[in-house]
Design a protein around this motif. Structure first.
Motif, mmCIF file in Angstrom:
data_model
loop_
_atom_site.group_PDB
_atom_site.id
_atom_site.type_symbol
_atom_site.label_atom_id
_atom_site.label_comp_id
_atom_site.label_asym_id
_atom_site.label_seq_id
_atom_site.Cartn_x
_atom_site.Cartn_y
_atom_site.Cartn_z
ATOM 1 N N VAL A 66 92.563 -3.302 -18.501
ATOM 2 C CA VAL A 66 91.803 -4.172 -20.051
ATOM 3 C C VAL A 66 90.242 -4.443 -19.582
ATOM 4 O O VAL A 66 90.067 -4.663 -18.220
ATOM 5 N N TRP A 67 89.820 -3.280 -20.582
ATOM 6 C CA TRP A 67 88.478 -3.365 -20.338
ATOM 7 C C TRP A 67 87.593 -3.174 -21.524
ATOM 8 O O TRP A 67 87.794 -3.364 -22.367
ATOM 9 N N ARG A 68 85.904 -4.238 -21.011
ATOM 10 C CA ARG A 68 85.239 -4.692 -22.321
ATOM 11 C C ARG A 68 85.297 -3.473 -22.703
ATOM 12 O O ARG A 68 83.956 -3.811 -24.208
ATOM 13 N N SER A 69 85.532 -2.446 -22.472
ATOM 14 C CA SER A 69 84.531 -1.052 -23.480
ATOM 15 C C SER A 69 82.985 -0.545 -23.558
ATOM 16 O O SER A 69 82.048 -0.510 -24.714
ATOM 17 N N GLY A 70 82.621 -1.758 -22.402
ATOM 18 C CA GLY A 70 81.143 -1.810 -22.448
ATOM 19 C C GLY A 70 80.452 -2.685 -21.422
ATOM 20 O O GLY A 70 81.206 -2.613 -19.746
ATOM 21 N N ALA A 71 79.598 -3.240 -21.182
ATOM 22 C CA ALA A 71 78.755 -4.299 -19.759
ATOM 23 C C ALA A 71 78.409 -5.544 -20.819
ATOM 24 O O ALA A 71 78.258 -5.358 -22.013
ATOM 25 N N ASN A 72 78.327 -6.287 -19.914
ATOM 26 C CA ASN A 72 77.891 -7.483 -19.971
ATOM 27 C C ASN A 72 79.160 -8.369 -21.346
ATOM 28 O O ASN A 72 80.752 -8.628 -21.122
#
Length: 168
Positions: A66-72
């Motif tokens: 699972v990736w936040r699909s961006g940063a921070n």
């Protein structure tokens, strides 16, 4: 004394707002209309900086995780109308937008907990919708992560990958 306190508070708020803009992955937003629905995507925009992005060993967006699909903070996706995403219903609202990258297919996730830091406390039980989408090789390199809202849906673009997600 009260004026000094107000001055300090205003300075802190101003500094905090400026701080986000100075991050290595600054905040960004994409917005537009898809079939009459207003779509807003808010995200942190990381850069490739010569690093591997899309593989099992990547620390940025590894396959199968699972990736936040961006940063921070987690990327957010907001729609003011009920929509169909890849043929499945998503009610109007604000969601955390996650993905699980894969070599030939990605899982796209709309999670009910919109405001969260990254994907560290991601809870699959809070998913409003999961769909799949197929990544395509981009014609040109995108150093910085970018989202586009088009008449057909949304597109995530980063490095040499584009992920179109159909919305009706």
């Amino acid at each position: 004394m009260a004026l000094t306190l107000i001055g300090v508070l205003v300075s802190v708020v101003t500094w905090a707002q400026g701080d986000k803009a100075n991050r290595p992955s600054p905040p960004a937003m994409a917005s537009g209309k898809v079939n009459g629905a207003s779509i807003v995507i808010s995200y942190g925009s990381p850069s490739v900086k010569g690093r591997p992005v899309w593989d099992a060993g990547s620390t940025l967006a590894p396959y199968g995780k699972v990736w936040r699909s961006g940063a921070n903070e987690a990327t957010t996706f907001e729609t003011d109308k009920d929509i169909m995403v890849e043929g499945k219903a998503l009610p109007a609202g604000k969601y955390a937008f996650f993905t699980i990258p894969g070599e030939s297919e990605w899982t796209v996730i709309f999670n009910k907990v919109a405001n969260q830091w990254g994907a560290f406390k991601y809870d699959q039980a809070q998913d409003a919708l999961r769909v799949t989408a197929k990544p395509i090789k981009s014609a040109q390199m995108s150093e910085r992560l970018v989202y586009d809202v088009t008449g057909k849906g949304i597109v995530l673009k980063w490095e040499h990958i584009e992920l179109p997600v159909a919305i009706k």
